[in-house]
Write a protein that holds these residues in place. Sequence first.
Motif, PDB file in Angstrom:
ATOM      1  N   ASN A  97       0.616  -1.482   0.078  1.00  0.00           N
ATOM      2  CA  ASN A  97       0.159   0.146  -0.311  1.00  0.00           C
ATOM      3  C   ASN A  97       0.704   1.374  -0.258  1.00  0.00           C
ATOM      4  N   ARG A  98       2.206   1.539   0.957  1.00  0.00           N
ATOM      5  CA  ARG A  98       2.286   1.896   0.985  1.00  0.00           C
ATOM      6  C   ARG A  98       3.440   3.378  -0.233  1.00  0.00           C
ATOM      7  N   TRP A  99       3.593   1.800  -1.186  1.00  0.00           N
ATOM      8  CA  TRP A  99       4.498   1.633  -2.486  1.00  0.00           C
ATOM      9  C   TRP A  99       3.457   2.150  -4.004  1.00  0.00           C
ATOM     10  N   THR A 100       2.313   2.340  -3.415  1.00  0.00           N
ATOM     11  CA  THR A 100       1.366   2.341  -4.783  1.00  0.00           C
ATOM     12  C   THR A 100       0.166   2.840  -4.297  1.00  0.00           C
ATOM     13  N   ARG A 101       0.301   3.458  -3.092  1.00  0.00           N
ATOM     14  CA  ARG A 101      -0.562   4.528  -3.046  1.00  0.00           C
ATOM     15  C   ARG A 101      -0.190   5.905  -3.687  1.00  0.00           C
TER      16      ARG A 101
ATOM     17  N   GLY B 112       7.126   4.890  -6.425  1.00  0.00           N
ATOM     18  CA  GLY B 112       6.348   3.868  -5.880  1.00  0.00           C
ATOM     19  C   GLY B 112       5.698   3.216  -7.231  1.00  0.00           C
ATOM     20  N   ILE B 113       4.957   2.927  -7.310  1.00  0.00           N
ATOM     21  CA  ILE B 113       3.770   1.910  -8.418  1.00  0.00           C
ATOM     22  C   ILE B 113       2.478   2.884  -8.752  1.00  0.00           C
ATOM     23  N   PRO B 114       2.320   3.860 -10.054  1.00  0.00           N
ATOM     24  CA  PRO B 114       0.957   4.794 -10.156  1.00  0.00           C
ATOM     25  C   PRO B 114      -0.049   3.344 -11.088  1.00  0.00           C
ATOM     26  N   ALA B 115      -1.606   3.616 -10.939  1.00  0.00           N
ATOM     27  CA  ALA B 115      -2.225   2.926 -10.969  1.00  0.00           C
ATOM     28  C   ALA B 115      -2.080   2.478 -12.499  1.00  0.00           C
ATOM     29  N   ALA B 116      -1.627   3.121 -13.433  1.00  0.00           N
ATOM     30  CA  ALA B 116      -1.755   3.043 -14.731  1.00  0.00           C
ATOM     31  C   ALA B 116      -0.643   1.997 -14.806  1.00  0.00           C
TER      32      ALA B 116
END
Length: 332
Positions: free
Chosen positions: A194-198, A206-210
């Motif tokens: 969660n910390r790295w995709t929020r 981090g990893i963006p939703a796209a």
Amino acid sequence: MQPCRIRWLSAYLGGMDARVLVRCVAAATLAPSLHNSQPWHFRIEGDAVEVYADSLRRLEVLDPTGRELMISVGAAVFTLRAALRGEGYLPGVETFPDAGTPDLVARVFPRDSAKPGAAARELAAAIPRRHTNRRPFSAAVVPAAALDRLREAAAHEGATLTVAGPASRTVIVSLGRTAAERLRRRGGYYAELNRWTRAVPGRRDGIPAAAIGPWDSLERIPMRDFGVIDAQPSRRGERFEAYPTIAVLSTEGDGPPEWLRAGQAMQRVLLVATGLHLATTPVSQPVEIASIREVLSDPRAGRWAQMLIRLGYGAPAPATPRRPLSEVLADG
Ligand SMILES: Cc1cc2nc3c(=O)[nH]c(=O)nc-3n(C[C@H](O)[C@H](O)[C@H](O)COP(=O)(O)O)c2cc1C
């Protein structure tokens, strides 16, 4: 760390324009890293670039030993070398040059100037075009000649790339599912994910939703659990390729120097693959569970699986953000 100062932009180093090194550092920041944690910083010291591991960016739950952190830093070191070569310099590298400074992972410097050949130009051109692709790949078979090029790329960096045949592919995919299950039961796994995709406005890591991509609706390919947590939009399912091409990258030995080597080899493989118009996904769940990693390794022969790479042909994947040079580059 002192932030990068503009005076670097006008300095000349022994006949070499310092802006070249700054450009190479900018290229190095495009390297892949676990959850896009970018666990590195750089310092330009004389005519060399020092590459440091940033242990504050280690993922405590997934990567307690810092193995994947070092693989990520290794990917940045290789990218720096490839960028320097593309700029017309033969790169020299000293790894772990100072026993008293263990975070100083490598010193990369121009040894000589030499016009890059076609292969070197292709590697450098692939740096900004390489992106982790988490989408379904087409059913097209990766040609044997392309796989040979990837094996050579790994061997060039002192690692071994083993492309799974039909039987071992089935085993690896099933080990991947088991690993994913075990990780889900590890305390703190989802919180870390969660910390790295929020989504946070202005976030540069981090990893963006796209970039997350769909689930494999048949749950054959163990895509990471990105996007299953509250802050993310719900993740749709799609059919992934029925016969994935999966390769295991391994090294002789298993300590920080080998992890660094694995990272350099991985990035050479990914960049060669990009030059061949192949889509790539680094996959690490199976090597994050010690007992599963052992099955993929040959501990008695001292050979250790470090990373898995999924290869194929697919629609282009988006770029992910990077921290600005002002955060990661210091002058000497
Ligand atoms: C050591 C390491 C492990 C990784 N493991 C995975 C993984 O298990 N699943 C995945 O989808 N991506 C994985 N990646 C890819 C990263 O998430 C990706 O490099 C990062 O988000 C930056 O995006 P980019 O590769 O598109 O530049 C891994 C990368 C590295 C270096």
